[in-house]
Scaffold this active site. Structure first.
Site, PDB file in Angstrom:
ATOM      1  CG  HIS A 194      -0.157   0.252   2.384  1.00 30.79           C
ATOM      2  ND1 HIS A 194       0.318  -0.889   3.415  1.00 30.79           N
ATOM      3  CD2 HIS A 194       0.058   1.255   3.327  1.00 30.79           C
ATOM      4  CE1 HIS A 194       0.890  -0.480   4.263  1.00 30.79           C
ATOM      5  NE2 HIS A 194       0.699   0.767   4.238  1.00 30.79           N
TER       6      HIS A 194
HETATM    7  C1  UD1 Z   1      -1.359   5.378   6.184  1.00 34.99           C
HETATM    8  C2  UD1 Z   1       0.062   5.719   6.956  1.00 34.99           C
HETATM    9  C3  UD1 Z   1       0.973   4.859   6.591  1.00 34.99           C
HETATM   10  C4  UD1 Z   1       0.314   3.425   7.188  1.00 34.99           C
HETATM   11  C5  UD1 Z   1      -1.051   3.200   6.336  1.00 34.99           C
HETATM   12  C6  UD1 Z   1      -1.494   2.058   6.883  1.00 34.99           C
HETATM   13  C7  UD1 Z   1       0.435   8.221   6.942  1.00 34.99           C
HETATM   14  C8  UD1 Z   1       1.462   9.297   6.263  1.00 34.99           C
HETATM   15  N1  UD1 Z   1       0.473   7.265   6.095  1.00 34.99           N
HETATM   16  O1  UD1 Z   1      -1.204   5.321   4.833  1.00 34.99           O
HETATM   17  O2  UD1 Z   1       2.285   5.133   7.209  1.00 34.99           O
HETATM   18  O3  UD1 Z   1       1.149   2.430   6.735  1.00 34.99           O
HETATM   19  O4  UD1 Z   1      -1.927   4.536   6.686  1.00 34.99           O
HETATM   20  O5  UD1 Z   1      -2.952   1.853   6.256  1.00 34.99           O
HETATM   21  O6  UD1 Z   1      -0.041   8.515   7.928  1.00 34.99           O
HETATM   22  N2  UD1 Z   1      -8.996   5.439   2.466  1.00 34.99           N
HETATM   23  C9  UD1 Z   1     -10.230   5.187   2.334  1.00 34.99           C
HETATM   24  N3  UD1 Z   1     -10.569   4.525   3.740  1.00 34.99           N
HETATM   25  C10 UD1 Z   1      -9.934   4.759   4.829  1.00 34.99           C
HETATM   26  C11 UD1 Z   1      -8.604   5.169   4.737  1.00 34.99           C
HETATM   27  C12 UD1 Z   1      -7.996   5.830   3.522  1.00 34.99           C
HETATM   28  O7  UD1 Z   1     -10.670   4.494   1.412  1.00 34.99           O
HETATM   29  O8  UD1 Z   1     -10.455   4.350   5.984  1.00 34.99           O
HETATM   30  C13 UD1 Z   1      -8.201   5.716   1.083  1.00 34.99           C
HETATM   31  C14 UD1 Z   1      -8.371   7.330   0.871  1.00 34.99           C
HETATM   32  O9  UD1 Z   1      -8.672   7.754  -0.426  1.00 34.99           O
HETATM   33  C15 UD1 Z   1      -7.032   7.930   1.001  1.00 34.99           C
HETATM   34  C16 UD1 Z   1      -6.261   6.928   0.981  1.00 34.99           C
HETATM   35  O10 UD1 Z   1      -6.857   5.570   1.162  1.00 34.99           O
HETATM   36  O11 UD1 Z   1      -6.676   8.737   0.446  1.00 34.99           O
HETATM   37  C17 UD1 Z   1      -4.940   6.850   1.507  1.00 34.99           C
HETATM   38  O12 UD1 Z   1      -5.208   6.974   3.066  1.00 34.99           O
HETATM   39  P1  UD1 Z   1      -4.187   7.681   4.118  1.00 34.99           P
HETATM   40  O13 UD1 Z   1      -4.588   7.619   5.413  1.00 34.99           O
HETATM   41  O14 UD1 Z   1      -3.955   8.969   3.271  1.00 34.99           O
HETATM   42  O15 UD1 Z   1      -2.833   7.187   3.767  1.00 34.99           O
HETATM   43  P2  UD1 Z   1      -2.521   5.481   3.934  1.00 34.99           P
HETATM   44  O16 UD1 Z   1      -2.127   5.159   2.565  1.00 34.99           O
HETATM   45  O17 UD1 Z   1      -3.598   4.684   4.408  1.00 34.99           O
END
Ligand code: UD1
Length: 356
Positions: A194
């Site tokens: 991811h």
């Molecule tokens: C975050 C952490 C990363 C961790 C990961 C575990 C940061 C900078 N990154 O990355 O270190 O390894 O979590 O999962 O904090 N989204 C959904 N549903 C959710 C959450 C996110 O659809 O419940 C989608 C959204 O489109 C979002 C994208 O996933 O834009 C990324 O989510 P985000 O929390 O920004 O970063 P992660 O890649 O999950």
């Protein structure tokens, strides 16, 4: 009163172990949820599985760019903490919620404890690296998980008196819940990818998916899709690579550790999984240029690799052909640090700190 800040999936395993220890020692705590993750399978399921206390406040921030997400979190968390200041702000890991918890606390002169302090990959393009450096530089009590991380902190000029080498809460939780390895009828590879460096870039994502497709000719491939990964596969039109893959939704903890502990190989870019597979003696291939958990490569069962599909498939193929099992080679000190009791050690230290 201790506030534990959580928001993203990997926070909740650590918070679960810490709250068990805090409760044993009768330490007063509350969980504050930033809302960084919000899908049922990325968030709520862990509260249910671990029986976590309901957050005293949910900031409901959700996704956005780094600036938007952290900015909104700071505004809301600060408001809450001005009215309800804790004695200690406890942050875990390295996600954006970690950074926010520490920044808000530092401006309000609330002491900060950081679990997983000192991890460094040396790659400042990773958002987590920046979150770690900032958080550690303003924390008052730093809890590294390995001697390497303790050294990193000392090298950055952090005083030894603030550092407590305790081991890893995430491993506490794993050992608390994991069951014996079962004899599997069917062999499979588990994939958890991811990181933006792998999935936000079409070329590397396509290379990884190609390797999965090739591997699936020989062995079942189970691939729970992180929301970011799912979104990018759709965006880059790469879904056809998944036809022969057992694609799943993100899994809850119990299902994930059961599948992980029985898998032949794990292919990942997650930090936590590099550690967990090393403890569980599972062959792990990490699609990363750098690791912030060097000991998993040195003494564990982890190998770093680029996203090149030929390299990945060749390496895993060879393992499947010639090697039956792997075993970690942890020196005594690492065995002790991964003994499942690090949260208990943290809790005792916090108890002393709060007593003054
Ligand atoms: C975050 C952490 C990363 C961790 C990961 C575990 C940061 C900078 N990154 O990355 O270190 O390894 O979590 O999962 O904090 N989204 C959904 N549903 C959710 C959450 C996110 O659809 O419940 C989608 C959204 O489109 C979002 C994208 O996933 O834009 C990324 O989510 P985000 O929390 O920004 O970063 P992660 O890649 O999950």
């Amino acid at each position: 009163m201790i506030y534990l800040i959580g928001g993203a999936r990997p926070n909740f395993m650590k918070i679960a172990a810490l709250t068990r220890a805090f409760e044993q020692d009768n330490l007063e705590y509350e969980i504050i949820h930033t809302g960084q993750h919000y899908d049922y399978n990325m968030d709520r399921i862990f509260f249910e599985e671990f029986g976590l206390k309901e957050p005293i406040v949910h900031l409901g921030i959700g996704s956005g760019t780094h600036g938007e997400q952290t900015g909104k979190m700071i505004i809301e968390l600060e408001k809450y903490c001005i009215d309800n200041p804790p004695d200690l702000m406890f942050v875990v890991g390295d996600v954006n919620s970690t950074l926010v918890g520490s920044l808000v606390a530092s401006k309000l002169h609330i002491p900060i404890a950081h679990q997983e302090a000192g991890m460094r990959s040396g790659d400042r393009k990773m958002p987590e690296e920046i979150n770690r450096i900032v958080t550690d530089s303003i924390s008052d009590y730093l809890f590294p998980i390995s001697p390497q991380d303790e050294k990193n902190l000392l090298k950055e000029g952090i005083s030894q008196s603030k550092i407590f080498l305790v081991g890893d809460c995430m491993i506490d939780n794993l050992l608390y819940y994991v069951k014996q390895k079962q004899k599997q009828k069917e062999e499979y590879i588990l994939v958890e990818i991811h990181r933006p460096a792998n999935v936000d870039n079409k070329e590397s994502l396509e290379e990884i998916l190609k390797s999965l497709k090739i591997l699936s000719d020989r062995i079942k491939v189970i691939f729970p899709l992180h929301p970011r990964t799912k979104k990018m596969i759709e965006k880059f039109n790469l879904s056809s690579y998944l036809e022969t893959i057992d694609v799943r939704s993100p899994m809850g903890y119990f299902e994930f550790i059961k599948i992980m502990s029985n898998s032949k190989v794990v292919l990942t870019d997650s930090d936590g999984i590099q550690q967990e597979t090393s403890v569980l003696n599972i062959f792990c291939v990490s699609i990363r240029d750098t690791t912030n958990i060097e000991y998993t490569v040195k003494f564990g069962t982890n190998t770093l690799m680029s996203s090149n599909h030929i390299e990945i498939t060749k390496y895993i193929w060879k393992f499947l052909d010639y090697k039956k099992d792997v075993k970690n080679n942890f020196p005594e000190q690492y065995k002790r640090l991964n003994d499942g009791k690090s949260s208990e050690r943290i809790s005792k230290i916090i108890e002393q700190i709060l007593k003054g």
